[in-house]
Scaffold this motif. Structure first.
Motif, PDB file in Angstrom:
ATOM      1  N   MET A   1      -9.375   0.683  -4.509  1.00 13.90           N
ATOM      2  CA  MET A   1      -8.589  -0.509  -4.801  1.00 13.90           C
ATOM      3  C   MET A   1      -7.092  -0.175  -4.830  1.00 13.90           C
ATOM      4  O   MET A   1      -6.281  -0.963  -4.363  1.00 13.90           O
ATOM      5  N   LEU A   2      -6.781   0.995  -5.411  1.00  7.62           N
ATOM      6  CA  LEU A   2      -5.374   1.396  -5.486  1.00  7.62           C
ATOM      7  C   LEU A   2      -4.777   1.582  -4.092  1.00  7.62           C
ATOM      8  O   LEU A   2      -3.665   1.139  -3.817  1.00  7.62           O
ATOM      9  N   ALA A   3      -5.528   2.238  -3.220  1.00  6.33           N
ATOM     10  CA  ALA A   3      -5.034   2.490  -1.861  1.00  6.33           C
ATOM     11  C   ALA A   3      -4.742   1.176  -1.135  1.00  6.33           C
ATOM     12  O   ALA A   3      -3.714   1.040  -0.474  1.00  6.33           O
ATOM     13  N   VAL A   4      -5.631   0.223  -1.258  1.00  7.03           N
ATOM     14  CA  VAL A   4      -5.436  -1.071  -0.603  1.00  7.03           C
ATOM     15  C   VAL A   4      -4.266  -1.815  -1.244  1.00  7.03           C
ATOM     16  O   VAL A   4      -3.438  -2.408  -0.546  1.00  7.03           O
ATOM     17  N   ALA A   5      -4.181  -1.767  -2.560  1.00 11.37           N
ATOM     18  CA  ALA A   5      -3.074  -2.437  -3.257  1.00 11.37           C
ATOM     19  C   ALA A   5      -1.726  -1.863  -2.823  1.00 11.37           C
ATOM     20  O   ALA A   5      -0.753  -2.605  -2.657  1.00 11.37           O
ATOM     21  N   LEU A   6      -1.674  -0.552  -2.623  1.00  9.31           N
ATOM     22  CA  LEU A   6      -0.423   0.058  -2.171  1.00  9.31           C
ATOM     23  C   LEU A   6      -0.083  -0.336  -0.732  1.00  9.31           C
ATOM     24  O   LEU A   6       1.084  -0.314  -0.344  1.00  9.31           O
ATOM     25  N   GLY A   7      -1.088  -0.707   0.045  1.00  7.89           N
ATOM     26  CA  GLY A   7      -0.853  -1.094   1.428  1.00  7.89           C
ATOM     27  C   GLY A   7      -0.520  -2.561   1.620  1.00  7.89           C
ATOM     28  O   GLY A   7      -0.068  -2.954   2.699  1.00  7.89           O
TER      29      GLY A   7
END
Length: 129
Positions: A1-7
């Motif tokens: 979720m963090l990776a997608v949120a950062l993208g």
């Protein structure tokens, strides 16, 4: 979720000013086989001299140098974007972000199977993002 949120901020980035425009020109006017073969060819002995004459490459460039990468999945994904949404950078970036979310999910499942439900699996996934 963090990776997608950062993208997520990339959704409003639009097209860049360098490779994006060169790729866009080819992707709008070429067939899939041609895109797969030529999208990531940056230097080619067939065109080097002309690029040196135009000043795009320095005069001392070796005219036989070839720099190319065979990236069929990346070329296919970009070609598909330009077939579905040729004028929408936002949808293209969203498509890319969905692929990234799928990759992160696949990595999470793989880490969990290999490492178990341990903190190390979570840290490995965190380092991926």
């Amino acid at each position: 979720m963090l990776a997608v949120a950062l993208g997520v901020p990339t959704l409003w980035y639009g097209w860049g000013i360098d490779d994006d425009m060169l790729h866009r020109t080819m992707l709008l006017s070429s067939s899939l086989p041609e895109v797969i073969a030529r999208l990531f060819v940056f230097l080619d002995p067939k065109t080097n001299q002309a690029l040196m004459d135009l000043g795009v490459l320095p005069w001392w460039t070796l005219d036989t140098v070839r720099v190319s990468f065979w990236r069929p999945l990346a070329a296919l994904s970009l070609w598909l974007d330009y077939q579905l949404w040729p004028e929408s950078a936002l949808l293209m970036h969203a498509h890319n972000l969905l692929w990234y979310a799928g990759l992160c999910l696949l990595a999470a499942v793989t880490y969990r199977r290999l490492m178990g439900r341990d903190i190390s699996a979570g840290l490995a996934l965190f380092c991926l993002s």
